[in-house]
Design an enzyme around this catalytic site. Structure first.
Site, short mmCIF file in Angstrom:
data_model
loop_
_atom_site.label_atom_id
_atom_site.label_comp_id
_atom_site.label_asym_id
_atom_site.label_seq_id
_atom_site.Cartn_x
_atom_site.Cartn_y
_atom_site.Cartn_z
N PRO A 1 0.69 -1.12 0.10
CA PRO A 1 0.00 0.03 -0.33
C PRO A 1 0.88 1.43 -0.17
O PRO A 1 1.82 1.47 0.81
CB PRO A 1 -0.84 -0.23 1.32
N CYS A 2 0.42 2.05 -0.70
CA CYS A 2 0.97 3.43 -0.65
C CYS A 2 0.27 4.55 0.25
O CYS A 2 1.00 5.19 0.96
CB CYS A 2 0.97 4.17 -2.26
N LEU A 3 -1.14 4.25 0.26
CA LEU A 3 -1.75 5.00 1.27
C LEU A 3 -1.57 4.52 2.53
O LEU A 3 -1.51 3.40 2.71
CB LEU A 3 -3.32 4.89 1.05
N ARG B 1 2.94 7.12 1.69
CA ARG B 1 4.36 6.95 1.96
C ARG B 1 5.09 7.19 0.62
O ARG B 1 5.99 7.63 0.42
CB ARG B 1 4.84 5.58 2.41
#
Length: 239
Positions: free
Chosen positions: A139-141, A160
């Site tokens: 996950p980026c969020l 991130r």
């Protein structure tokens, strides 16, 4: 951290693309992809539901983003290594503690703010260390926080890492719709939207064709020379 303030999501998207393409530095990622990135950025949007929510420069149009937002809030039948609906509405990642863990973090936010509107604890996270350390696509969020101030629900988001050209517009649209969903459940108006990206970037080679609409083929601004050389989408780039 660079602060960019905008009246709506569309303008915030345009401003951050300009900032990265003008001020960014080149980096080859651990996956071997060519990017241009900057230090942290904070996009502060006064009215996230105001039109236009989608920049006309983006290749993703509003109908597509409405479907993306519905999948975030309601879930979909598609199968991925992870999805944000699962991480926000059913966090657990297969972990067990007296049975398998299933945590609806969005319902927690709603319940917390109904119980105590001034709370600073209405937070949801997506990261799951035992799982995400092993994922090729993680996950980026990372974090969603909601606070009620002056009778309005303000949402604060932390990524991130964020592909600002082809993903951030969709991310912001869907999260603003989630903000609206939570506000309606609590019975307050939608307030401001703050989007923090710790490593904002653009895949300037992979997505070269998406750059000219944002820079107006060099009429709105001129990206750094390395990006222009790869893009070649206007006479200025060729010179």
């Amino acid at each position: 951290m660079k602060l960019l303030r905008a009246p709506n999501l569309a303008r915030a998207h345009e401003l951050v693309i300009r900032y990265i393409l003008e001020k960014g530095s080149l980096l080859t990622t651990e996956n071997g992809e060519e990017t241009v990135e900057t230090d942290e950025v904070c996009l502060f949007v006064d009215t996230p539901l105001a039109k236009p929510m989608v920049s006309p420069c983006s290749r993703f149009k509003e109908a597509f983003l409405e479907a993306y937002a519905r999948n975030l809030i309601d879930g979909s039948d598609s199968v991925f290594e992870y999805d944000y609906h699962g991480r926000l509405f059913d966090w657990g990642c297969g972990l067990t503690q007296n049975g398998e863990i299933h945590q609806d973090q969005i319902q927690y936010i709603i319940d917390k703010l109904r119980e105590c509107p001034v709370s600073r604890r209405a937070v949801a996270v997506t990261w799951c260390p035992p799982v995400d350390a092993k994922l090729a696509d993680c996950p980026c969020l990372q974090l969603v926080q909601c606070v009620v101030r002056d009778g309005k629900l303000n949402m604060k988001i932390v990524f991130r890492s964020n592909d600002m050209l082809s993903a951030a517009g969709s991310n912001m649209f869907a999260l603003a719709k989630l903000q609206e969903y939570i506000a309606e459940k609590i019975g307050v108006e939608v307030g401001t939207y703050t989007h923090i990206s710790l490593v904002p970037h653009v895949y300037y080679k992979r997505d070269a064709a998406d750059i000219p609409p944002f820079c107006g083929k060099g009429t709105q601004f001129t990206p750094c020379i390395e990006v222009c050389r790869v893009c070649g989408g206007c006479a200025k780039a060729k010179r």
